[in-house]
Design a protein around this motif. Structure first.
Motif, PDB file in Angstrom:
ATOM      1  N   UNK A   4      35.086  83.627   6.501  1.00 43.90           N
ATOM      2  CA  UNK A   4      34.578  82.613   7.460  1.00 43.90           C
ATOM      3  C   UNK A   4      35.894  81.736   7.897  1.00 43.90           C
ATOM      4  N   UNK A   5      35.767  81.747   9.248  1.00 42.69           N
ATOM      5  CA  UNK A   5      37.168  80.710   9.615  1.00 42.69           C
ATOM      6  C   UNK A   5      36.831  79.325   9.590  1.00 42.69           C
ATOM      7  N   UNK A   6      37.572  78.627   8.637  1.00 42.02           N
ATOM      8  CA  UNK A   6      37.575  77.366   8.500  1.00 42.02           C
ATOM      9  C   UNK A   6      36.283  76.755   8.529  1.00 42.02           C
ATOM     10  N   UNK A   7      35.413  77.203   7.648  1.00 47.89           N
ATOM     11  CA  UNK A   7      34.226  76.778   7.543  1.00 47.89           C
ATOM     12  C   UNK A   7      33.877  75.289   7.669  1.00 47.89           C
ATOM     13  N   UNK A   8      34.617  74.650   6.825  1.00 53.48           N
ATOM     14  CA  UNK A   8      34.438  73.186   6.598  1.00 53.48           C
ATOM     15  C   UNK A   8      34.798  72.521   7.828  1.00 53.48           C
ATOM     16  N   UNK A   9      35.503  72.948   8.766  1.00 48.60           N
ATOM     17  CA  UNK A   9      35.851  72.238   9.945  1.00 48.60           C
ATOM     18  C   UNK A   9      34.731  72.436  10.967  1.00 48.60           C
ATOM     19  N   UNK A  10      34.241  74.086  11.115  1.00 48.75           N
ATOM     20  CA  UNK A  10      33.080  73.920  11.590  1.00 48.75           C
ATOM     21  C   UNK A  10      31.919  73.326  11.611  1.00 48.75           C
ATOM     22  N   UNK A  11      31.931  73.018  10.266  1.00 41.42           N
ATOM     23  CA  UNK A  11      30.501  72.062   9.951  1.00 41.42           C
ATOM     24  C   UNK A  11      30.837  70.694  10.470  1.00 41.42           C
ATOM     25  N   UNK A  12      31.843  70.197  10.316  1.00 44.84           N
ATOM     26  CA  UNK A  12      32.373  69.020  10.886  1.00 44.84           C
ATOM     27  C   UNK A  12      32.130  68.918  12.213  1.00 44.84           C
ATOM     28  N   UNK A  13      32.484  69.803  12.977  1.00 44.90           N
ATOM     29  CA  UNK A  13      32.483  70.034  14.365  1.00 44.90           C
ATOM     30  C   UNK A  13      31.017  69.982  14.916  1.00 44.90           C
ATOM     31  N   UNK A  14      30.208  70.905  14.113  1.00 42.46           N
ATOM     32  CA  UNK A  14      28.691  70.761  14.294  1.00 42.46           C
ATOM     33  C   UNK A  14      28.286  69.533  14.260  1.00 42.46           C
ATOM     34  N   UNK A  15      28.265  68.858  13.269  1.00 40.09           N
ATOM     35  CA  UNK A  15      27.699  67.462  12.985  1.00 40.09           C
ATOM     36  C   UNK A  15      28.155  66.701  14.278  1.00 40.09           C
ATOM     37  N   UNK A  16      29.388  66.451  14.549  1.00 41.52           N
ATOM     38  CA  UNK A  16      29.846  65.702  15.751  1.00 41.52           C
ATOM     39  C   UNK A  16      29.028  66.188  17.049  1.00 41.52           C
ATOM     40  N   UNK A  17      29.005  67.501  17.280  1.00 42.57           N
ATOM     41  CA  UNK A  17      28.157  67.839  18.541  1.00 42.57           C
ATOM     42  C   UNK A  17      26.649  67.601  18.392  1.00 42.57           C
ATOM     43  N   UNK A  18      26.083  67.469  17.134  1.00 48.51           N
ATOM     44  CA  UNK A  18      24.766  67.114  16.999  1.00 48.51           C
ATOM     45  C   UNK A  18      24.504  65.718  17.502  1.00 48.51           C
ATOM     46  N   UNK A  19      25.502  64.926  17.065  1.00 51.14           N
ATOM     47  CA  UNK A  19      25.421  63.479  17.570  1.00 51.14           C
ATOM     48  C   UNK A  19      25.665  63.483  19.014  1.00 51.14           C
ATOM     49  N   UNK A  20      26.648  63.997  19.613  1.00 59.42           N
ATOM     50  CA  UNK A  20      26.860  63.888  20.823  1.00 59.42           C
ATOM     51  C   UNK A  20      25.825  64.457  21.812  1.00 59.42           C
ATOM     52  N   UNK A  21      25.171  65.317  21.568  1.00 57.10           N
ATOM     53  CA  UNK A  21      24.078  66.031  22.105  1.00 57.10           C
ATOM     54  C   UNK A  21      22.876  65.494  22.016  1.00 57.10           C
ATOM     55  N   UNK A  22      22.568  64.631  21.118  1.00 57.92           N
ATOM     56  CA  UNK A  22      21.136  63.891  20.969  1.00 57.92           C
ATOM     57  C   UNK A  22      20.863  63.347  22.063  1.00 57.92           C
ATOM     58  N   UNK A  23      19.749  63.932  22.638  1.00 54.65           N
ATOM     59  CA  UNK A  23      19.049  63.139  23.907  1.00 54.65           C
ATOM     60  C   UNK A  23      19.830  62.998  25.221  1.00 54.65           C
ATOM     61  N   UNK A  24      21.007  63.990  25.029  1.00 51.64           N
ATOM     62  CA  UNK A  24      21.824  64.021  26.354  1.00 51.64           C
ATOM     63  C   UNK A  24      21.850  65.564  26.721  1.00 51.64           C
ATOM     64  N   UNK A  25      20.968  65.715  27.781  1.00 52.75           N
ATOM     65  CA  UNK A  25      20.919  66.983  28.255  1.00 52.75           C
ATOM     66  C   UNK A  25      22.190  67.996  28.868  1.00 52.75           C
ATOM     67  N   UNK A  26      22.850  66.953  29.545  1.00 53.12           N
ATOM     68  CA  UNK A  26      24.069  67.571  30.014  1.00 53.12           C
ATOM     69  C   UNK A  26      25.045  67.946  28.961  1.00 53.12           C
ATOM     70  N   UNK A  27      25.266  66.841  28.090  1.00 49.56           N
ATOM     71  CA  UNK A  27      26.263  67.262  26.840  1.00 49.56           C
ATOM     72  C   UNK A  27      25.866  68.520  26.237  1.00 49.56           C
TER      73      UNK A  27
END
Lengths: 143, 982
Positions: B257-280
Motif C-alpha cells: 500500500x502506498x504510504x497508508x499511514x499518511x493516507x489515513x491521516x489525510x482521510x481524517x482531515x478530509x472528514x473534518x473539512x468536508x463535514x457539513x460542507x457540500x462544496x468542499x
C-alpha cells in the motif's frame, strides 16, 4: 494526541519497554501496566486485538512471548495502529535480524531510538524503515 | 571484581562497538530475563539500585560505563522502582560531546522527567546549545528532547531556534522541528499562535516525511477551527491523490500500500473539512471513491484505509454512490470471520446509521451475533451502536439488554458508563411510567453508587415535578407507582446509598400522598432504613427528614400522630449523634411534632418541593423591628465599606488602634469614641456606651442592624464597636447561600422538547424485499427464532414486528403491516407537539435516537441564561437544601444562628417561613415577622418589594433565586415527559 503509550511486555507480565507520551507517576504506570497485561493475557487469539481500558483503547499484538501494547485515544484507527505495531517489529527485525525479546532487552536504548524516530508527541511521524534506521546506523558507525 | 571489570571493558571494546556491553550488564539482563516471579525481580532491582548508587557517585567512572549505568537505571524505573537518585547523571550525560552518549542522556532524561521537574532548567541550556550544532543528529536529539521536556515557561528559550530549524536542509530536522512546534502549540497555543502559518508551509515540503508529520498539527488545528483551513481542501485532495497514485518513494510503502499511514491521516482531515460542507465535499468524492475501489481486502492495512474511508464518507456531505460503496464495505466487514474487522464494521455501521438508518437493519443478524459474542470488546462496541440507534420503539429491548450486561460486569469504569447511558435512554424514550421506574430501580440497585449524583437528583425531580404539564393524574400515578415499588425494594438487604436516598426522599414526600399506605407503615420502613445503615449518615439524614415530612403531613391533615416506638428510639439516638447535622434534624423533627396543625402546614406544605421560592436576602422583613429598635435608641448599622472609608479619614491614632484590634483579642472595654468624630454620628444615636458589652442579646439586635438599609449613617466609633459583625452580611451573601439559583424546569422549557417518536418511513415492501435477499445470501445459516425475535424488536420496533413476521412467513398480506405502520404513525403523531417540529429537522424522518432535545433545551432555558448573567459557578448538585444534602447544613446554620427550630425540609421556602415562624413564636417580636410568618411566596415577594433599591445584579440574583427549588433541575430528560404523556 493519538498514541498515549507504547509497551512491550512479555507473557509473564514483565515490562520490557515502556514509553509514555503523557506523564504518569511511577505508581500509576505500575498499576496501569499490571491491569492491562492481565486484561490482554486473558484474551484468546480469535478475539479482537483491541481492548478498552479506562479511557484508553489498547491495541495489542503478540509476537512469540512478547506483547506489544499501544494505548490510543478514541480518535485513532485501531487497525492502523495494529499494523503500526507490525511495522515497528519489522523495523527492529531489519536492524537486529530475527529480533527477539533478548535483543530488545540488551539494546533497550536502541529500541527506544527507533521509537523516537517513528513516534513523536504521540503521533506517527515516520513510517519509512530506511529513514527510521539511518540515524541509528550513522550513530553505530560514528562510535 | 576487578577482573570482572576487565572482562567487561574487553567486551565493551569488542565487536559491537559503542553498543558493546559489559559482562556485568549482560548478567544483569539475563538474570532479569530469567526471573519467574515479581519478588525475585524486585530483589534483583533493589540490589542493582544499591550498586548503581555507589557506582554513579564515583567521579572516575569512564563514560561508556556511565552510559551503561544509565541504561541500567532505565531498567530500574521501567520495572517500577524509583531511580530518582540517578536523574542528575542523566542530565550530566546530555552535556557529553559524543553523540551516542548525548542521545542516551537525552533518552534517559525524557523517560525519567516530566516537563515540570526541577532538573529541566539544567537541560534547557544544553538543548539550546545543541539546537545550534552542526551535526544534524545532535540537533535531532535535542529536538526530541525539546518535544518532551520544554514547558510553557521555557518555550521562549528555544522557540527562535526551533523556528529557524523548520528551514533546515536536512528533512529529518525539519520533521522534528515541526513536531516540536506542534508540541509547543499544544502546551501554550498563545505563545506560538503567530507561527501557525509555518505548518501550512511545511505541508508543501518536498520530503514526504515532513509533509506527513505536518498533518498531525494540521489535524489538531482543523479540529479547533475548520473554517480557516477550507482553502487547503484542494491541497489535501491533491496530496491524497498523489499518495494513492504511488508518487511517493517506495520506502513508504507498507504491504504494497502506498504510504497508508499518511493516507489515513489525510482521510481524517478530509472528514473534518468536508463535514457539513457540500462544496468542499465535492472535491473529495472522486479520490475517496478511487481509494475505496482499489482497496486491498487481504491485508489489515488495506482494511484500515477502507475503514478510514467509510469514516470520511460518513462525515462529509453525503454522496449516494459513496454511501453505497461504504455500505458494501461494511457488510464485508461484518461477514468477516476476523473479530477485528467485525469490530470495525460495527463501528462503521454506527457512523453510517446517522446518515442512513436503513443500513443497520440490513445487518441486524450480524449485529445480534456481535452482541452475543463472548468477546467483550465486540460486545461493548455493539452496545455503542445500539445506543446510537435507540428510539422509542426499541428502547425497552435495548435498555434491558444494557442493564443485563451492566449487572454482569465488574469493571467500574464501564459499569458507570453503561449505567449512565441506560439512564439517558430511559429518560429520553421511556414508554411508560412503570417501565421507567422499574428501569431506574434496576440501574440504581446495581450501579447506584457509580452513577452521577445528578442522576439521583434528576430522578427525584422527575417524580416530584411530574412531567411539566397540567396532567396531575399522570403525575400522581407515577408517584404512586414509584412509592409502591420503593416500599417493595426497601426491604432488600443491600442497596446503594444513592438509591436509598432517592427512596427515602420519595417515601417522605409522597409515601402517604395517595392514601394507600398509612403513615405508620411508611415511617416504619424509614426507621428500618435508618437503623440498618448505622454508618451512612447521609441516608440517615434523608430518612429522618422524610419522617419529619410524613408526620407533618399527618399533623397538617389534622390526624393525631403516634410516634412508633422504633421511631422514638431513633430520634433519641440521633439527638445524641456525633453528627451535628443528624442532631439538628432530630431536634427539628421533635419540635415539629409538637407544633400545631396550622403552623406545620405552612412549614411543610404538601408536595411543594418544586414550588418557586423567593428568598429575601436583604431580610427586609426585619425592617419594622429595626425601626423600632432604632427608635428605642439603638445604633444603626454601618456597612463595612463605609466603616473602612471612615477609618481612612479618621485620625492616625484610631487607625492604629483599629489595626491593633483586628490582630488580637481585646479584653478591656472599648474606648469612647473621639469627640472629633461626633459630627458624623447621627442624631438618633443613643450613647454608644450601650454597645460596649458584646453579649448575646446584643448580637441579635446587631444582626438585624446589619440588614438595615441605612448606609448613609455611619460613625467611626460604631465601626470599631461593630467589628464583630464584619462579614455577617458578606457571609450571608456567600455564593453557597445564593447558589440555589438554578432553575425550575418550567413547563415552557418542557414544551420545547423535541419529539422522540417519528414514524419510520421504511416502506414495508422495500424491507420485505431486502429481507428476502438477506435470507438468500445466507441460506445455509439457520437462524434461531429467538434471535430473529430479538432482531425484530431491536430493529423493527413494536410497530414493525408484524411486518417482520410477515416477511419471514410470507403469508400475511402486505397491507396488514402497512396498517400497523399507519397506526404507529397516528399514535406517534398524537404525541407530537408543534414545538417538536422546530427542533427536529423535517428531513430527518427516520428517527434514530441521535437527535435529542438535550442540546436544544439548554439554549432556551431562561434560567441557564440568567445564571450566565450572574456568572455563578456553583455546582448545581450542591444547590439543594437540607432535604437533599446534609452537607450544606452549616451554611444554613450560619444563616439562622438564633433559630433553634429549623426546618430541614425540602425547600428553602420552608426554611424561610420556619425561621419567621419560629422567631415569632419564640420572641414574638415585630410586625414584620408576623407579616412573613405565615408567608408563602407572596409574602416574601411583598417584603422583597419593601427592601430598597436593589441594584441590577441583585434583582437578577433574586429572580434566579425564585427559580430555586428542592431538586436540582437540569434539562436532560425532556423526552420523557412527552413519552410518558403520549
Amino acid at each position: 494526541m493519538g498514541i498515549r503509550f507504547i509497551l512491550m511486555v512479555n507473557k509473564q507480565g514483565q515490562t520490557r519497554l515502556a514509553q509514555y507520551y503523557e506523564y504518569l507517576t511511577l505508581e500509576e504506570r505500575r498499576a496501569l501496566e499490571g491491569e492491562i497485561v492481565r486484561k490482554c493475557l486473558a484474551r484468546n487469539e480469535q478475539q479482537c486485538s483491541f481492548v478498552e481500558h479506562r479511557n484508553y483503547k489498547i491495541v495489542y499484538r503478540r509476537y512469540a512471548s512478547l506483547f506489544f501494547l499501544v494505548g490510543v485515544d478514541n480518535e485513532e484507527n485501531e487497525l492502523a495502529i495494529l499494523e503500526f505495531i507490525h511495522l515497528l517489529v519489522e523495523t527492529m527485525d531489519r536492524h537486529f535480524g530475527n529480533v527477539c525479546e533478548l535483543d530488545i532487552m540488551f539494546h533497550l536504548e536502541k529500541a527506544h531510538f527507533m521509537l523516537e524516530e517513528m513516534v513523536m508527541n504521540g503521533c506517527i511521524v515516520e513510517t519509512s524503515k530506511a529513514n527510521i534506521l539511518s540515524p541509528i546506523q550513522l550513530m553505530d558507525k560514528a562510535s | 571484581m576487578d577482573q570482572l571489570k576487565m572482562i567487561g571493558r574487553e567486551l565493551a571494546m569488542g565487536s559491537q562497538g559503542g553498543f558493546g556491553q559489559s559482562k556485568e550488564f549482560l548478567d544483569l539482563i539475563k538474570s532479569i530475563g530469567e526471573t519467574r516471579s515479581k519478588a525475585e525481580e524486585d530483589r534483583i532491582v533493589l540490589r542493582e539500585i544499591e550498586t548503581l548508587k555507589t557506582r554513579l557517585g564515583n567521579p572516575n567512572t569512564p563514560k561508556f560505563k556511565l552510559k551503561e549505568y544509565l541504561v541500567r537505571l532505565l531498567y530500574v524505573e521501567m520495572l517500577g522502582h524509583d531511580a530518582s537518585f540517578g536523574y542528575i547523571y542523566a542530565v550530566k550525560m546530555t552535556h557529553d560531546e559524543n553523540l551516542l552518549f548525548k542521545r542516551t542522556g537525552y533518552l534517559a532524561v525524557t523517560l525519567f522527567l516530566n516537563e515540570d521537574h526541577d532538573l529541566i532548567i539544567l537541560i534547557v541550556n544544553t538543548i539550546q546549545k545543541d539546537l545550534r550544532s552542526d551535526n544534524y543528529l545532535v540537533v535531532c536529539a535535542a529536538l526530541n528532547a525539546a518535544c518532551r521536556l520544554i514547558n510553557e515557561e521555557t518555550i521562549p528559550a528555544v522557540l527562535p531556534q526551533v523556528v529557524e530549524l523548520l528551514g533546515h536542509h536536512k528533512e529529518a530536522v525539519r520533521k522534528k522541528a515541526v513536531m516540536a512546534l506542534y508540541r509547543f502549540h499544544q502546551r501554550a497555543p498563545g505563545s506560538v499562535s503567530h507561527l501557525v502559518s509555518n505548518f501550512r508551509k511545511r505541508l508543501c515540503d518536498n520530503d514526504p516525511g515532513v509533509m506527513g508529520a505536518t498533518l498531525c498539527p494540521l489535524f489538531d488545528l482543523i479540529t479547533i477551527d475548520v473554517n480557516s483551513y477550507k482553502d487547503l481542501v484542494i491541497s489535501f485532495v491533491n496530496i491524497l491523490k498523489q499518495v494513492a497514485e504511488r508518487r511517493l518513494p517506495r520506502s513508504y510503502d507498507y504491504r504494497h500500500m502506498p504510504a497508508p499511514f499518511i493516507q489515513i491521516k489525510l482521510l481524517k482531515i478530509l472528514g473534518l473539512l468536508g463535514n457539513g460542507d457540500k462544496k468542499a465535499s465535492e472535491h473529495m468524492y472522486t479520490i475517496v471513491g478511487d481509494i475505496m475501489r482499489k482497496f486491498d481486502s487481504t491485508s489489515n492495512i488495506g482494511n484500515a484505509v477502507l475503514y478510514e474511508c467509510i469514516c470520511c464518507v460518513s462525515s462529509i456531505h453525503p454522496n449516494p454512490k459513496l454511501l453505497e460503496t461504504a455500505a458494501d464495505a461494511i457488510s464485508k466487514f461484518l461477514k468477516s470471520d476476523s473479530h477485528n474487522l467485525r469490530y470495525l464494521g460495527i463501528d462503521a455501521l454506527g457512523r453510517l446509521t446517522k446518515i442512513n438508518p436503513e443500513i443497520a437493519e440490513q445487518h441486524q443478524l450480524a449485529v445480534i451475533d456481535c452482541l452475543e459474542d463472548l468477546d467483550d470488546t465486540l460486545k461493548r462496541k455493539t452496545f455503542e451502536l445500539l445506543y446510537k440507534m435507540t428510539k422509542s420503539s426499541n428502547v425497552e429491548v435495548i435498555v434491558n439488554c444494557m442493564v443485563d450486561y451492566m449487572i454482569n460486569i465488574n469493571d467500574n469504569h464501564f459499569k458507570t458508563e453503561i449505567a449512565s447511558r441506560c439512564v439517558e435512554l430511559a429518560e429520553q424514550f421511556a414508554p411508560s411510567n412503570q417501565w421507567f421506574i422499574q428501569t431506574m430501580n434496576k440501574v440504581f440497585e446495581h450501579a447506584g453508587d457509580l452513577v452521577n449524583a445528578k442522576v439521583a437528583h434528576n430522578l427525584m425531580r422527575l417524580i416530584a415535578e411530574g412531567f411539566g404539564e397540567d396532567d396531575n393524574i399522570v403525575d400522581s400515578q407515577l408517584r404512586s407507582s414509584a412509592v409502591e415499588s420503593y416500599t417493595r425494594i426497601i426491604g432488600e438487604p443491600i442497596l446503594p446509598s444513592a438509591f436509598l436516598q432517592v427512596i427515602c426522599w420519595v417515601l417522605g414526600e409522597y409515601g402517604t400522598a395517595d392514601g394507600k399506605y398509612s403513615a405508620s407503615y411508611i415511617s416504619g420502613k424509614l426507621c428500618d432504613v435508618a437503623e440498618a445503615l448505622s454508618t451512612d449518615e447521609i441516608v440517615k439524614a434523608y430518612a429522618v427528614t422524610a419522617l419529619g415530612k410524613i408526620y407533618s403531613f399527618e399533623i397538617a391533615a389534622g390526624r393525631k400522630v403516634n410516634l412508633l416506638p422504633e421511631c422514638e428510639s431513633l430520634i433519641e439516638e440521633l439527638l445524641a449523634s456525633h453528627s451535628t447535622d443528624l442532631q439538628q434534624r432530630a431536634y427539628e423533627l421533635r419540635a415539629l411534632i409538637g407544633l400545631d396543625a396550622h403552623v406545620v402546614a405552612n412549614l411543610m406544605p404538601m408536595d411543594a418541593s418544586c414550588e418557586d421560592i423567593e428568598i429575601d436576602k436583604g431580610l427586609s422583613f426585619l425592617d419594622g423591628y429595626i425601626q423600632q429598635a432604632i427608635e428605642n435608641g439603638a445604633q444603626p448599622y454601618v456597612s463595612e465599606s463605609e466603616r473602612l472609608g471612615m477609618s481612612n479619614i479618621s485620625n492616625f491614632k484610631s487607625q492604629e488602634q483599629h489595626e491593633f484590634l483586628t490582630h488580637s483579642l481585646r479584653f478591656e472595654a472599648y474606648e469612647l469614641p473621639k469627640p472629633s468624630m461626633t459630627p458624623q454620628v447621627p442624631p438618633v444615636l443613643a450613647s454608644p456606651t450601650e454597645l460596649f458589652p458584646v453579649s448575646v442579646p446584643y448580637y441579635h439586635t446587631e444582626v438585624n442592624y446589619s440588614t438595615t438599609p441605612v448606609p448613609s449613617i455611619s460613625s467611626a466609633g460604631s465601626s470599631e464597636l461593630q467589628l464583630r459583625l464584619d462579614g455577617v452580611q458578606k457571609k450571608w451573601g456567600h455564593p453557597s447561600y445564593f447558589s440555589p439559583t438554578s432553575s425550575t424546569l418550567n413547563s415552557d422549557a418542557a414544551k420545547i422538547q423535541n419529539g422522540s417518536t417519528k414514524p419510520d418511513s421504511v416502506g414495508s415492501a422495500n424491507s420485505e424485499a431486502r429481507h428476502v435477499s438477506y435470507d438468500s445470501r445466507k441460506p445455509q445459516v439457520e437462524i434461531s427464532p429467538e434471535k430473529q425475535k430479538l432482531a425484530a424488536s431491536l430493529f423493527g420496533g413494536a410497530s414493525k414486528s408484524d411486518r417482520r413476521q410477515s416477511s419471514s412467513s410470507q403469508k400475511v398480506p402486505k397491507n396488514n403491516s402497512h396498517a400497523a405502520y399507519k397506526s404507529h404513525v397516528e399514535k406517534t403523531a398524537t404525541s407530537d407537539t408543534g414545538a417538536q417540529k422546530t427542533s427536529q429537522p423535517p428531513s430527518d424522518l427516520l428517527d434514530l435516537g441521535e437527535t435529542t432535545g438535550t442540546s436544544i433545551l439548554p439554549s432556551l432555558d431562561p434560567f441557564k441564561q440568567l445564571e450566565g448573567v450572574l456568572d455563578q459557578t456553583q455546582d448545581p448538585t450542591s444547590l439543594n437544601t437540607g432535604g437533599f444534602s446534609g452537607t450544606d447544613a452549616p451554611d444554613i446554620m450560619s444563616l439562622y444562628v438564633d433559630t433553634s427550630l429549623r426546618d430541614q425540609g425540602n425547600s428553602t421556602a420552608n426554611l424561610l417561613s420556619t425561621v419567621n415562624d419560629s422567631s415569632s413564636l419564640l420572641s414574638g417580636f415585630s410586625d414584620a415577622t408576623n407579616r412573613t410568618g405565615h408567608g408563602g411566596n407572596t409574602v416574601a415577594q411583598l417584603t422583597q418589594k419593601l427592601s430598597e433599591g436593589p441594584n441590577h445584579k441583585d434583582s437578577l440574583e433574586k429572580d434566579a433565586t425564585v427559580r430555586q427549588m428542592g431538586v436540582t433541575p437540569s434539562g436532560q430528560n425532556p423526552n420523557l415527559f412527552k413519552d410518558l404523556l403520549g
